[in-house]
Design an enzyme around this catalytic site. Structure first.
Site, PDB file in Angstrom:
ATOM      1  N   TRP A  18      71.585-132.254 -23.471  1.00 45.09           N
ATOM      2  CA  TRP A  18      72.734-132.010 -22.589  1.00 45.09           C
ATOM      3  C   TRP A  18      72.865-133.107 -21.556  1.00 45.09           C
ATOM      4  O   TRP A  18      73.982-133.512 -21.226  1.00 45.09           O
ATOM      5  CB  TRP A  18      72.646-130.623 -21.956  1.00 45.09           C
ATOM      6  CG  TRP A  18      72.593-129.571 -23.016  1.00 45.09           C
ATOM      7  CD1 TRP A  18      71.529-128.773 -23.327  1.00 45.09           C
ATOM      8  CD2 TRP A  18      73.609-129.256 -23.981  1.00 45.09           C
ATOM      9  NE1 TRP A  18      71.827-127.987 -24.406  1.00 45.09           N
ATOM     10  CE2 TRP A  18      73.100-128.256 -24.823  1.00 45.09           C
ATOM     11  CE3 TRP A  18      74.904-129.726 -24.201  1.00 45.09           C
ATOM     12  CZ2 TRP A  18      73.835-127.701 -25.876  1.00 45.09           C
ATOM     13  CZ3 TRP A  18      75.645-129.186 -25.248  1.00 45.09           C
ATOM     14  CH2 TRP A  18      75.112-128.184 -26.071  1.00 45.09           C
ATOM     15  N   ASP A  87      73.987-129.420 -13.927  1.00 45.74           N
ATOM     16  CA  ASP A  87      74.413-128.582 -15.050  1.00 45.74           C
ATOM     17  C   ASP A  87      73.388-127.450 -15.131  1.00 45.74           C
ATOM     18  O   ASP A  87      72.252-127.654 -15.563  1.00 45.74           O
ATOM     19  CB  ASP A  87      74.420-129.395 -16.345  1.00 45.74           C
ATOM     20  CG  ASP A  87      74.682-128.521 -17.577  1.00 45.74           C
ATOM     21  OD1 ASP A  87      74.819-127.300 -17.431  1.00 45.74           O
ATOM     22  OD2 ASP A  87      74.733-129.084 -18.694  1.00 45.74           O
ATOM     23  N   LYS A 111      75.154-117.874 -21.095  1.00 43.56           N
ATOM     24  CA  LYS A 111      73.743-117.475 -21.125  1.00 43.56           C
ATOM     25  C   LYS A 111      73.477-116.344 -20.133  1.00 43.56           C
ATOM     26  O   LYS A 111      73.109-115.256 -20.534  1.00 43.56           O
ATOM     27  CB  LYS A 111      72.841-118.662 -20.797  1.00 43.56           C
ATOM     28  CG  LYS A 111      72.441-119.482 -21.993  1.00 43.56           C
ATOM     29  CD  LYS A 111      73.483-120.419 -22.448  1.00 43.56           C
ATOM     30  CE  LYS A 111      72.923-121.347 -23.516  1.00 43.56           C
ATOM     31  NZ  LYS A 111      73.872-122.354 -23.920  1.00 43.56           N
TER      32      LYS A 111
HETATM   33  C1  PLP Z   1      72.381-126.952 -20.325  1.00 39.27           C
HETATM   34  C2  PLP Z   1      73.635-126.863 -21.153  1.00 39.27           C
HETATM   35  N1  PLP Z   1      74.693-127.598 -20.827  1.00 39.27           N
HETATM   36  C3  PLP Z   1      75.836-127.553 -21.535  1.00 39.27           C
HETATM   37  C4  PLP Z   1      75.949-126.732 -22.627  1.00 39.27           C
HETATM   38  C5  PLP Z   1      77.254-126.736 -23.382  1.00 39.27           C
HETATM   39  O1  PLP Z   1      77.952-125.589 -23.149  1.00 39.27           O
HETATM   40  P1  PLP Z   1      79.353-125.375 -23.883  1.00 39.27           P
HETATM   41  O2  PLP Z   1      79.031-125.118 -25.315  1.00 39.27           O
HETATM   42  O3  PLP Z   1      79.937-124.192 -23.182  1.00 39.27           O
HETATM   43  O4  PLP Z   1      80.129-126.635 -23.677  1.00 39.27           O
HETATM   44  C6  PLP Z   1      74.885-125.930 -23.010  1.00 39.27           C
HETATM   45  C7  PLP Z   1      74.992-125.040 -24.188  1.00 39.27           C
HETATM   46  O5  PLP Z   1      74.053-124.506 -24.692  1.00 39.27           O
HETATM   47  C8  PLP Z   1      73.695-126.012 -22.258  1.00 39.27           C
HETATM   48  O6  PLP Z   1      72.619-125.270 -22.616  1.00 39.27           O
END
Ligand code: PLP
Length: 275
Positions: A18, A87, A111
């Protein structure tokens, strides 16, 4: 997009998939300095930032590394006037947060907050006004703040459920109590993993996530058999992310302690048969 323009820079900590995505996207707008990375040991630990960039506008980190099962114990500290951007999609409200340390937190709801499709943003008042003006209005934080998050039609059902989840959190005793329970749940699993000879945790001690507990047997065929055995006992979703393999127990706020105990029992049985 709101805070980086050509000629401006920001510091980023790379702790896995991420963060890498955040880094790649930020590079579209300005200079990105990766001031710490745990890529050298396949993201199994949380690195310490060093040589922060004096001119950086902000320092970005991903508080919980969902795929590799690591989590920051404490927030990193930005330099000079830089602010902290996080994030927190996979560990938001898993324990109390010192909100005063942050400039901006963003977290996908799916989550710990509610259904997918909503992202919670907590942003410092002065930063709402400080964002770029030459990007589409829809993508400016000020637009959403000025319109009470109703500039366009928001995902009302997701927001409603998030409200119910916040009430539930308060009814449970708030983030202090949730944090205590999460510590207990994670300890049950890590304590077992530390003793067991078949299953091994992949994240280094001190960097281990409370939310995503990653482990392997060291043998992909045995991992697959374990995942199958566990799913027959009602424990689903244990397959590690496709980029790392092994197992991942995602024990978010809503996951009950009884589920963790059951997982340990199933692991013990399996280890006895295959260890
Ligand atoms: C830490 C983190 N950031 C971003 C995301 C991406 O989220 P989205 O699928 O809602 O864009 C996730 C998804 O698991 C994540 O765990």
């Amino acid at each position: 997009m709101n805070f980086l323009q050509a000629g401006q820079g920001a510091d980023y900590i790379n702790t896995g998939s991420w963060s890498k995505k955040a880094i790649a996207q930020a590079r579209r707008f300005g200079d990105v300095y990766v001031v710490a990375s745990s890529e050298d040991r396949n993201f199994t630990y949380v690195p310490t930032e060093s040589d922060l960039t004096p001119s950086a506008r902000y320092l970005h980190f991903t508080s919980n590394n969902t795929i590799f099962g690591t989590q920051f114990r404490d927030e990193p500290t930005p330099t000079g006037d830089a602010w902290l951007v996080c994030d927190a999609s996979s560990d938001i409200f898993c324990q109390p947060i010192d909100i005063s340390r942050y400039g901006l937190i963003y977290a996908g709801a799916q989550k710990n907050l509610g259904p997918s499709g909503v992202t919670l943003v907590i942003i410092r008042d002065d930063l709402v006004k400080a964002g770029a003006l030459d990007i589409p209005e829809m993508l400016q934080y000020r637009t959403h703040a000025d319109n009470d998050s109703c500039y366009n039609t928001p995902p009302t059902f997701g927001i409603y459920v998030m409200g119910l989840v916040f009430r539930w959190l308060l009814d449970q005793g708030g983030l202090e109590e949730i944090g205590r329970r999460n510590q207990e749940k994670a300890a049950t699993l890590y304590d077992y993993l530390d003793e067991d000879v078949l299953f091994k945790p992949t994240a280094e001690t001190g960097s281990r996530s409370l939310m995503n507990i990653t482990f392997v047997t060291g043998n992909p065929d045995l991992d697959a058999r374990f995942i199958e055995t566990a799913s027959r006992s009602g424990l689903s979703g244990l397959k590690g992310h496709r980029s790392v393999g092994g197992m991942r127990a995602s024990i978010y706020n809503a996951f009950p302690p009884a589920g963790v105990e059951k997982l340990v029992d199933v692991m013990k049985d399996f280890a006895q048969q295959h260890g």
